[in-house]
Design an enzyme around this catalytic site. Structure first.
Site, PDB file in Angstrom:
ATOM      1  N   HIS A  32      -7.489   9.591  -1.890  1.00 21.68           N
ATOM      2  CA  HIS A  32      -6.750   9.682  -0.604  1.00 21.68           C
ATOM      3  C   HIS A  32      -7.508  10.042   0.433  1.00 21.68           C
ATOM      4  O   HIS A  32      -7.951   9.644   1.535  1.00 21.68           O
ATOM      5  CB  HIS A  32      -5.423  10.340  -0.506  1.00 21.68           C
ATOM      6  CG  HIS A  32      -4.429   9.820   0.200  1.00 21.68           C
ATOM      7  ND1 HIS A  32      -3.136   9.609  -0.004  1.00 21.68           N
ATOM      8  CD2 HIS A  32      -4.415   9.325   1.645  1.00 21.68           C
ATOM      9  CE1 HIS A  32      -2.280   8.978   1.025  1.00 21.68           C
ATOM     10  NE2 HIS A  32      -3.321   8.979   2.060  1.00 21.68           N
TER      11      HIS A  32
ATOM     12  N   ASP B 121       0.871  -1.175  -0.075  1.00 22.50           N
ATOM     13  CA  ASP B 121       0.059  -0.008   0.079  1.00 22.50           C
ATOM     14  C   ASP B 121       1.058   1.311  -0.035  1.00 22.50           C
ATOM     15  O   ASP B 121       1.473   1.405   0.879  1.00 22.50           O
ATOM     16  CB  ASP B 121      -0.967  -0.206   1.228  1.00 22.50           C
ATOM     17  CG  ASP B 121      -1.673   1.175   1.401  1.00 22.50           C
ATOM     18  OD1 ASP B 121      -2.983   1.196   0.659  1.00 22.50           O
ATOM     19  OD2 ASP B 121      -1.484   2.182   1.736  1.00 22.50           O
TER      20      ASP B 121
HETATM   21  N1  LIG Z   1      -5.170   6.438   3.758  1.00 21.16           N
HETATM   22  C1  LIG Z   1      -4.654   7.066   4.589  1.00 21.16           C
HETATM   23  O1  LIG Z   1      -5.074   8.158   4.840  1.00 21.16           O
HETATM   24  C2  LIG Z   1      -3.526   6.444   5.555  1.00 21.16           C
HETATM   25  C3  LIG Z   1      -3.266   7.148   6.623  1.00 21.16           C
HETATM   26  C4  LIG Z   1      -2.162   6.686   7.392  1.00 21.16           C
HETATM   27  C5  LIG Z   1      -1.491   5.387   7.099  1.00 21.16           C
HETATM   28  N2  LIG Z   1      -2.094   4.691   5.848  1.00 21.16           N
HETATM   29  C6  LIG Z   1      -1.413   3.331   5.433  1.00 21.16           C
HETATM   30  O2  LIG Z   1      -1.560   2.464   6.588  1.00 21.16           O
HETATM   31  C7  LIG Z   1      -0.140   2.139   6.832  1.00 21.16           C
HETATM   32  C8  LIG Z   1      -0.115   1.437   8.336  1.00 21.16           C
HETATM   33  O3  LIG Z   1      -0.423   2.655   9.051  1.00 21.16           O
HETATM   34  P1  LIG Z   1       1.016   3.684   9.868  1.00 21.16           P
HETATM   35  O4  LIG Z   1       2.287   3.496   9.080  1.00 21.16           O
HETATM   36  O5  LIG Z   1       0.155   4.873  10.054  1.00 21.16           O
HETATM   37  O6  LIG Z   1       0.974   2.894  11.185  1.00 21.16           O
HETATM   38  P2  LIG Z   1       1.019   1.333  12.014  1.00 21.16           P
HETATM   39  O7  LIG Z   1       1.295   0.544  10.853  1.00 21.16           O
HETATM   40  O8  LIG Z   1      -0.090   1.449  12.856  1.00 21.16           O
HETATM   41  O9  LIG Z   1       2.363   1.248  12.714  1.00 21.16           O
HETATM   42  C9  LIG Z   1       3.610   1.446  12.026  1.00 21.16           C
HETATM   43  C10 LIG Z   1       4.869   1.752  13.311  1.00 21.16           C
HETATM   44  O10 LIG Z   1       4.845   0.532  14.122  1.00 21.16           O
HETATM   45  C11 LIG Z   1       5.944   0.047  14.180  1.00 21.16           C
HETATM   46  N3  LIG Z   1       5.968  -1.459  14.109  1.00 21.16           N
HETATM   47  C12 LIG Z   1       5.473  -2.235  13.072  1.00 21.16           C
HETATM   48  N4  LIG Z   1       5.554  -3.456  13.512  1.00 21.16           N
HETATM   49  C13 LIG Z   1       6.074  -3.636  14.826  1.00 21.16           C
HETATM   50  C14 LIG Z   1       6.188  -4.779  15.563  1.00 21.16           C
HETATM   51  N5  LIG Z   1       5.989  -6.081  15.269  1.00 21.16           N
HETATM   52  N6  LIG Z   1       6.747  -4.572  16.786  1.00 21.16           N
HETATM   53  C15 LIG Z   1       6.928  -3.192  17.104  1.00 21.16           C
HETATM   54  N7  LIG Z   1       6.763  -2.176  16.400  1.00 21.16           N
HETATM   55  C16 LIG Z   1       6.064  -2.203  14.984  1.00 21.16           C
HETATM   56  C17 LIG Z   1       6.875   0.818  12.986  1.00 21.16           C
HETATM   57  O11 LIG Z   1       8.250   0.673  13.375  1.00 21.16           O
HETATM   58  P3  LIG Z   1       9.265   0.388  12.095  1.00 21.16           P
HETATM   59  O12 LIG Z   1       8.722   0.687  10.827  1.00 21.16           O
HETATM   60  O13 LIG Z   1      10.301   1.229  12.607  1.00 21.16           O
HETATM   61  O14 LIG Z   1       9.573  -0.923  12.049  1.00 21.16           O
HETATM   62  C18 LIG Z   1       6.187   1.807  12.842  1.00 21.16           C
HETATM   63  O15 LIG Z   1       6.736   2.735  13.849  1.00 21.16           O
HETATM   64  C19 LIG Z   1       0.660   3.063   6.307  1.00 21.16           C
HETATM   65  O16 LIG Z   1       1.993   2.638   5.905  1.00 21.16           O
HETATM   66  C20 LIG Z   1      -0.044   3.454   5.171  1.00 21.16           C
HETATM   67  O17 LIG Z   1       0.282   2.712   4.087  1.00 21.16           O
HETATM   68  C21 LIG Z   1      -2.886   5.362   4.993  1.00 21.16           C
END
Ligand SMILES: NC(=O)c1ccc[n+]([C@@H]2O[C@H](COP(=O)([O-])OP(=O)(O)OC[C@H]3O[C@@H](n4cnc5c(N)ncnc54)[C@H](OP(=O)(O)O)[C@@H]3O)[C@@H](O)[C@H]2O)c1
Length: 276
Positions: A111, A48
């Site tokens: 988005h 994604d």
């Molecule tokens: N449509 C939208 O408006 C929108 C908005 C926000 C996000 N998104 C999408 O959703 C995805 C996920 O959301 P997000 O990136 O905001 O946050 P998330 O997936 O909730 O959290 C990511 C964070 O958690 C850490 N992490 C991941 N796996 C872990 C584990 N097993 N143990 C400990 N820490 C862990 C990562 O660290 P490290 O990377 O340092 O390992 C990073 O800091 C985004 O990447 C994006 O593709 C979409």
């Protein structure tokens, strides 16, 4: 079932992987390339990204170098707010497609519901769908009111709505609305960007199942029939986040995790986003 084989069927029959890799804030270049390659090695078949993330070119490069056929990978990208409008979106799509280096994008999303723009933008997504340039189209950050408005003019219904969704923001009404209209809900920020990993019932339930807190949170989205895209750039975490198919949460676990809901957002409410 494994991360490689588990899919949800969208309203148009397209199979979308249940768990994918999110790459928001994964830096273009080595960081995101390594993350995508690690994910594909671990069996992920869904990535994604978004034009806003600035890493589409690196995502495309990593896919091309991975050895996994591009056709086997479900690729999502999104049209950003300042790219919206009918012609603007068609142009934005071509930019994204070129950067990603693929002929067809699996899922193209609006988005955010930019006021006064998103209906026109939807018209462009419908055209891309009719022209066979995308396999599925959808929206992101749409409330049920936005969806109601969109459906008044839509020829093709959105197949996916990607929204903030995790135990602190259990959007049950929106989930039910989407299920009623055959729109697949997809969770962003499923780990609360890491903040939810220490929450008491999550830790306790992880210990009970011999699993990690992140795996419990990913499984919680799955138990709610929601597609999820945890982000990590750390190879061991990427691998571990995929190991969510060998256990299930029971009714007691779900009740405890559901109890974390406080309608709390880590991101913007779609009605309060600073659109201009
Ligand atoms: N449509 C939208 O408006 C929108 C908005 C926000 C996000 N998104 C999408 O959703 C995805 C996920 O959301 P997000 O990136 O905001 O946050 P998330 O997936 O909730 O959290 C990511 C964070 O958690 C850490 N992490 C991941 N796996 C872990 C584990 N097993 N143990 C400990 N820490 C862990 C990562 O660290 P490290 O990377 O340092 O390992 C990073 O800091 C985004 O990447 C994006 O593709 C979409």
């Amino acid at each position: 079932m494994s991360i490689q084989t588990a899919t949800k069927t969208l309203a148009n029959g397209v199979e979308m992987p249940w768990v994918g890799l999110g790459v928001y804030k994964a830096e273009a270049g080595n960081e995101v390339e390594r993350a995508v390659k690690s994910a594909l090695e671990a069996g992920y078949r869904s990535i994604d990204t978004a034009s806003f993330y600035g890493n589409e070119h690196s995502v495309g490069k990593a896919i091309a170098e991975s050895g996994v056929p591009a056709d086997d990978i479900f690729l999502t990208t999104k049209v950003w707010n300042d790219e919206q409008g009918f012609n603007e979106t068609l142009e934005a799509f071509e930019r994204s497609r070129e950067k990603l280096g693929v002929d067809v994008i699996d899922l193209y999303l609006i988005h955010w519901p930019v006021p006064g723009k998103y209906k026109e933008t939807w018209g462009a997504l419908e055209k891309l769908y009719e022209d066979g340039k995308v396999r599925a189209i959808g929206v992101s950050n749409f409330t049920d009111q936005h969806l109601e408005e969109l459906m008044k003019i839509a020829k093709v219904k959105p197949m996916v709505n990607q929204v903030e969704f995790h135990p602190r923001l259990f959007q049950k009404d929106l989930l039910e609305y989407c299920q009623t209209h055959d729109i697949q809900l997809e969770a962003w920020r499923p780990l609360g960007q890491g903040d939810l990993l220490d929450a008491d019932p999550v830790q306790r339930i992880a210990e009970k199942h011999g699993k990690k807190p992140a795996q419990v949170l990913i499984r919680w989205s799955m138990e709610n029939n929601v597609i999820t895209i945890p982000k990590s750039v750390t190879p061991e975490r990427i691998k571990s986040n995929a190991e969510v198919f060998d256990f299930a949460l029971d009714a007691e676990d779900l009740q405890a995790i559901d109890g974390l809901n406080e309608d709390r957002r880590y991101g913007y409410h779609p009605d309060n986003f600073p659109y201009s």
